[in-house]
Write a protein that holds these residues in place. Structure first.
Motif, PDB file in Angstrom:
ATOM      1  N   SER A  65       2.791  38.491   0.203  1.00 42.07           N
ATOM      2  CA  SER A  65       3.123  38.041   1.414  1.00 42.07           C
ATOM      3  C   SER A  65       4.699  38.293   1.716  1.00 42.07           C
ATOM      4  CB  SER A  65       2.800  36.512   1.707  1.00 42.07           C
ATOM      5  OG  SER A  65       3.733  35.642   0.853  1.00 42.07           O
ATOM      6  N   ILE A  66       5.451  38.341   2.675  1.00 46.07           N
ATOM      7  CA  ILE A  66       6.684  38.242   2.841  1.00 46.07           C
ATOM      8  C   ILE A  66       6.921  37.034   3.677  1.00 46.07           C
ATOM      9  CG2 ILE A  66       8.324  39.403   4.287  1.00 46.07           C
ATOM     10  CD1 ILE A  66       7.135  42.132   4.031  1.00 46.07           C
ATOM     11  N   ARG A  67       8.020  36.291   3.287  1.00 46.07           N
ATOM     12  CA  ARG A  67       8.077  34.897   3.920  1.00 46.07           C
ATOM     13  C   ARG A  67       9.772  34.931   4.288  1.00 46.07           C
ATOM     14  NH1 ARG A  67       7.153  29.413   0.436  1.00 46.07           N
ATOM     15  NH2 ARG A  67       6.056  28.564   2.325  1.00 46.07           N
ATOM     16  N   LEU A  68       9.920  34.477   5.523  1.00 49.24           N
ATOM     17  CA  LEU A  68      11.391  34.413   6.100  1.00 49.24           C
ATOM     18  C   LEU A  68      11.542  32.655   6.400  1.00 49.24           C
ATOM     19  CD1 LEU A  68      11.517  37.179   8.599  1.00 49.24           C
ATOM     20  CD2 LEU A  68      12.473  37.192   6.031  1.00 49.24           C
ATOM     21  N   GLY A  69      12.474  32.261   6.117  1.00 48.27           N
ATOM     22  CA  GLY A  69      12.818  30.897   6.307  1.00 48.27           C
ATOM     23  C   GLY A  69      14.096  30.649   6.989  1.00 48.27           C
ATOM     24  N   SER A  88      11.789  35.969   1.050  1.00 49.91           N
ATOM     25  CA  SER A  88      11.219  36.217  -0.218  1.00 49.91           C
ATOM     26  C   SER A  88       9.824  37.131  -0.212  1.00 49.91           C
ATOM     27  CB  SER A  88      10.722  34.873  -0.724  1.00 49.91           C
ATOM     28  OG  SER A  88       9.948  34.027   0.042  1.00 49.91           O
ATOM     29  N   VAL A  89       9.367  37.600  -1.241  1.00 50.07           N
ATOM     30  CA  VAL A  89       8.238  38.241  -1.517  1.00 50.07           C
ATOM     31  C   VAL A  89       7.404  37.453  -2.359  1.00 50.07           C
ATOM     32  CG1 VAL A  89       7.166  40.583  -1.988  1.00 50.07           C
ATOM     33  CG2 VAL A  89       9.283  40.336  -0.815  1.00 50.07           C
ATOM     34  N   ARG A  90       6.265  37.504  -2.084  1.00 51.05           N
ATOM     35  CA  ARG A  90       5.282  36.573  -2.693  1.00 51.05           C
ATOM     36  C   ARG A  90       4.111  37.439  -3.484  1.00 51.05           C
ATOM     37  NH1 ARG A  90       4.570  29.967  -1.657  1.00 51.05           N
ATOM     38  NH2 ARG A  90       6.310  29.582  -2.254  1.00 51.05           N
ATOM     39  N   ARG A  91       3.558  37.423  -4.711  1.00 50.02           N
ATOM     40  CA  ARG A  91       2.240  37.913  -5.252  1.00 50.02           C
ATOM     41  C   ARG A  91       1.394  36.703  -5.594  1.00 50.02           C
ATOM     42  NH1 ARG A  91      -2.149  39.663  -6.252  1.00 50.02           N
ATOM     43  NH2 ARG A  91      -2.556  41.342  -7.448  1.00 50.02           N
ATOM     44  N   GLY A  99      -3.753  28.622  -5.066  1.00 53.26           N
ATOM     45  CA  GLY A  99      -3.086  30.048  -5.444  1.00 53.26           C
ATOM     46  C   GLY A  99      -1.781  29.552  -5.965  1.00 53.26           C
ATOM     47  N   LEU A 100      -1.825  30.600  -6.990  1.00 52.23           N
ATOM     48  CA  LEU A 100      -0.610  30.732  -7.973  1.00 52.23           C
ATOM     49  C   LEU A 100       0.315  32.025  -7.375  1.00 52.23           C
ATOM     50  CD1 LEU A 100      -1.884  30.127 -11.399  1.00 52.23           C
ATOM     51  CD2 LEU A 100      -0.952  28.266 -10.009  1.00 52.23           C
ATOM     52  N   ALA A 101       1.512  31.727  -7.521  1.00 42.75           N
ATOM     53  CA  ALA A 101       2.430  33.018  -6.656  1.00 42.75           C
ATOM     54  C   ALA A 101       3.620  33.181  -7.715  1.00 42.75           C
ATOM     55  CB  ALA A 101       2.722  32.665  -5.584  1.00 42.75           C
ATOM     56  N   VAL A 102       3.955  34.425  -7.893  1.00 38.95           N
ATOM     57  CA  VAL A 102       5.263  34.662  -8.401  1.00 38.95           C
ATOM     58  C   VAL A 102       6.020  35.143  -7.354  1.00 38.95           C
ATOM     59  CG1 VAL A 102       6.566  36.301 -10.046  1.00 38.95           C
ATOM     60  CG2 VAL A 102       4.083  35.307 -10.552  1.00 38.95           C
ATOM     61  N   ALA A 133       8.093  30.586  -9.554  1.00 31.90           N
ATOM     62  CA  ALA A 133       6.921  30.310  -9.828  1.00 31.90           C
ATOM     63  C   ALA A 133       6.334  29.168  -8.672  1.00 31.90           C
ATOM     64  CB  ALA A 133       6.506  29.736 -10.994  1.00 31.90           C
ATOM     65  N   ALA A 134       5.362  29.480  -7.811  1.00 29.31           N
ATOM     66  CA  ALA A 134       4.671  28.560  -6.765  1.00 29.31           C
ATOM     67  C   ALA A 134       3.201  28.188  -6.943  1.00 29.31           C
ATOM     68  CB  ALA A 134       5.069  29.305  -5.412  1.00 29.31           C
ATOM     69  N   TYR A 135       2.908  27.260  -6.344  1.00 28.34           N
ATOM     70  CA  TYR A 135       1.554  26.677  -6.308  1.00 28.34           C
ATOM     71  C   TYR A 135       1.398  26.266  -4.847  1.00 28.34           C
ATOM     72  CZ  TYR A 135      -2.630  23.691  -6.671  1.00 28.34           C
ATOM     73  OH  TYR A 135      -3.922  23.216  -6.400  1.00 28.34           O
TER      74      TYR A 135
END
Length: 178
Positions: A65-69, A88-91, A99-102, A133-135
């Motif tokens: 994903s691509i995220r804009l805040g 940000s860009v998330r995988r 879901g886990l993400a970098v 790292a994201a959850y």
């Protein structure tokens, strides 16, 4: 020497890895999986411009994903400051529910102000790249909770800074294929 937030990041990565491994098995058994399309969140921290919102567009069947805040950080005097942004860009790894993400990001890491007698004379904003790292926990209804922890490099300040994020929102998914 590992700084305190470095230890916290290591703990979050280990916990996310354990959660992701167990949830991936359960999610793989679910049928009729629907991939996410777009998400909207409100939250606190670097991904949200400190106190603000974010929009996230998904690709690769929800695995990236691509995220804009954008949001507002509070000033030290307790007043709301200037508008800031984050990208940000998330995988994602894991399943639909857990879901886990970098995350690779570019966001506001620090800001300093000079004031005399409560009057702000100048402000310095320091943006920089970061990794986190994201959850994400997503319910069947599409509501989600999101947490992230990482580090960013303040380019202008030449310093490593912690990045954090905590938010909630809604994720729209594609209709199930027949």
């Amino acid at each position: 020497m590992i700084r305190p937030y470095g230890r916290c990041l290591a703990c979050v990565l280990i916990a996310c890895g354990a959660l992701g491994a167990t949830s991936a098995v359960a999610d793989a058994q679910e049928s009729g999986s629907r991939s996410p399309v777009v998400g909207l969140s409100l939250g606190l921290g670097n991904p949200y411009g400190w106190l603000g919102g974010a929009v996230e567009a998904y690709a690769l069947d929800g695995r990236a994903s691509i995220r804009l805040g954008a949001g507002y950080p509070p000033r030290s005097e307790g007043l709301w400051g200037f508008a800031v942004w984050a990208a940000s860009v998330r995988r994602y790894f894991g399943g639909d529910r857990h879901g886990l993400a970098v995350e690779a990001s570019y966001s506001l890491l620090t800001y300093d102000g000079v004031s005399v007698n409560g009057v702000l004379l100048s402000e310095t904003r320091r943006y920089g790249p970061g990794v986190a790292a994201a959850y994400r926990l997503t319910g069947a209804s599409g509501l989600h909770l999101d947490v992230s922890l990482g580090s960013g490099w303040s380019v202008a300040g030449s310093r490593l800074r912690p990045t954090v994020g905590m938010g909630a929102g809604y994720t729209w998914r594609r209709p199930p294929s027949s």
